[in-house]
Design a protein around this motif. Structure first.
Motif, PDB file in Angstrom:
ATOM      1  N   TRP A  42       1.238   8.016   8.667  1.00 10.54           N
ATOM      2  CA  TRP A  42       0.319   7.310   7.731  1.00 10.54           C
ATOM      3  C   TRP A  42      -1.145   7.505   7.987  1.00 10.54           C
ATOM      4  O   TRP A  42      -1.926   7.813   7.099  1.00 10.54           O
ATOM      5  CB  TRP A  42       0.523   5.893   7.874  1.00 10.54           C
ATOM      6  CG  TRP A  42      -0.297   4.844   6.925  1.00 10.54           C
ATOM      7  CD1 TRP A  42      -1.582   4.262   7.177  1.00 10.54           C
ATOM      8  CD2 TRP A  42       0.071   4.338   5.594  1.00 10.54           C
ATOM      9  NE1 TRP A  42      -2.124   3.681   6.302  1.00 10.54           N
ATOM     10  CE2 TRP A  42      -0.911   3.447   5.223  1.00 10.54           C
ATOM     11  CE3 TRP A  42       1.021   4.546   4.833  1.00 10.54           C
ATOM     12  CZ2 TRP A  42      -0.934   2.935   4.086  1.00 10.54           C
ATOM     13  CZ3 TRP A  42       1.227   3.909   3.549  1.00 10.54           C
ATOM     14  CH2 TRP A  42       0.268   3.303   3.160  1.00 10.54           C
ATOM     15  N   LYS A  79      -5.920   9.335   1.937  1.00 14.89           N
ATOM     16  CA  LYS A  79      -6.037   8.088   1.515  1.00 14.89           C
ATOM     17  C   LYS A  79      -6.391   8.072   0.055  1.00 14.89           C
ATOM     18  O   LYS A  79      -7.275   8.906  -0.364  1.00 14.89           O
ATOM     19  CB  LYS A  79      -6.717   6.883   2.188  1.00 14.89           C
ATOM     20  CG  LYS A  79      -6.367   7.047   3.618  1.00 14.89           C
ATOM     21  CD  LYS A  79      -5.140   6.514   3.885  1.00 14.89           C
ATOM     22  CE  LYS A  79      -4.696   6.460   5.509  1.00 14.89           C
ATOM     23  NZ  LYS A  79      -4.129   7.414   6.114  1.00 14.89           N
ATOM     24  N   LEU A 128       1.355   5.446  -0.063  1.00 15.19           N
ATOM     25  CA  LEU A 128       0.565   6.867  -0.110  1.00 15.19           C
ATOM     26  C   LEU A 128       1.466   7.728  -0.509  1.00 15.19           C
ATOM     27  O   LEU A 128       2.950   7.872  -0.216  1.00 15.19           O
ATOM     28  CB  LEU A 128       0.473   7.237   1.494  1.00 15.19           C
ATOM     29  CG  LEU A 128      -0.871   6.388   2.239  1.00 15.19           C
ATOM     30  CD1 LEU A 128      -1.175   6.702   3.525  1.00 15.19           C
ATOM     31  CD2 LEU A 128      -2.233   6.400   1.317  1.00 15.19           C
ATOM     32  N   LYS A 138       0.862  -1.264  -0.064  1.00 15.48           N
ATOM     33  CA  LYS A 138      -0.054   0.044   0.060  1.00 15.48           C
ATOM     34  C   LYS A 138       0.981   1.178  -0.095  1.00 15.48           C
ATOM     35  O   LYS A 138       1.808   1.184   0.905  1.00 15.48           O
ATOM     36  CB  LYS A 138      -0.970   0.114   1.158  1.00 15.48           C
ATOM     37  CG  LYS A 138      -1.907  -1.137   1.382  1.00 15.48           C
ATOM     38  CD  LYS A 138      -2.747  -1.041   2.565  1.00 15.48           C
ATOM     39  CE  LYS A 138      -3.784  -2.378   2.657  1.00 15.48           C
ATOM     40  NZ  LYS A 138      -4.303  -2.094   3.899  1.00 15.48           N
TER      41      LYS A 138
END
Length: 160
Positions: free
Chosen positions: A155, A160, A104, A102
Motif C-alpha cells: 500500500w 496514491k 488503490l 480507500k
C-alpha cells in the motif's frame, strides 16, 4: 486427579491461542458466509484490508455485494482495497468515500488477481470465485499480523 483439570484446561486454552483455526466454505453460499464473517468479526472503526477483483465479485455475488456494502458501512467498518484497474471497479471507486473505503488501483495485467484476500481482526480470508468457488478463513493473530504487514508495505509503495 481432579486437581489436574484446571491445569489441563489452561494448557488447552494456551494451545488454542497458538494453533490456527481453519474454516472451509464452498459454493456461492459459502462465499457469502465468508463475507458475513468479516462483518461479525469486526467492530465499529475496524478496518478490512482487501486484495479484490471487481469482475469476479460481480460475476459471483453481484446481487449480494450491495447489501454487504450497506451492512459494512452501517457498522462503520472501513476498508482499504488494492485492485486491478478495470471497467467494473470504476463504480466502486466512485463510491469510496460514502462506503468508507480507500482503493488503490494497479495497472490491469500487472497484478493479476485470481482470488480475493481479506485481512481483518485476527483472520485472513481467501476466496476463489472462478471454477469451483470456495472460501478459506484462517484464524491466527500471527498470520493476520504478517499479512497486514505485507499489505501495508505494498500500500505504501503504490502511487496514491
Amino acid at each position: 486427579m481432579l486437581e489436574a483439570i484446571p491445569n489441563l484446561l489452561a494448557i488447552a486454552k494456551a494451545e488454542s491461542n497458538i494453533r490456527p483455526e481453519v474454516k472451509f466454505y464452498q459454493g456461492k453460499e459459502g462465499i457469502i458466509s465468508a463475507y458475513e464473517d468479516t462483518l461479525s468479526s469486526c467492530n465499529e472503526g475496524d478496518e478490512i484490508l482487501a486484495f479484490a477483483s471487481a469482475d469476479d465479485i460481480e460475476n459471483m455475488i453481484g446481487d449480494y455485494a450491495q447489501g454487504y456494502l450497506k451492512k459494512r458501512v452501517a457498522k462503520k467498518i472501513k476498508e482499504r482495497c488494492i485492485s486491478q484497474d478495470c471497467p467494473s471497479i470504476k463504480k466502486y471507486v466512485a463510491k469510496d468515500k460514502e462506503q468508507l473505503r480507500k482503493t488503490l488501483l494497479v495497472k490491469e495485467g500487472s497484478f493479476p488477481l485470481s482470488i480475493e484476500k481479506n485481512i481483518y481482526s485476527d483472520k485472513v480470508c481467501f476466496m476463489n470465485f472462478r471454477g469451483f468457488p470456495f472460501g478459506v478463513i484462517i484464524k491466527s493473530q500471527q498470520i493476520a499480523n504478517s499479512e497486514r504487514a505485507m499489505f501495508n508495505l505494498l500500500w505504501n509503495k503504490l502511487p496514491k
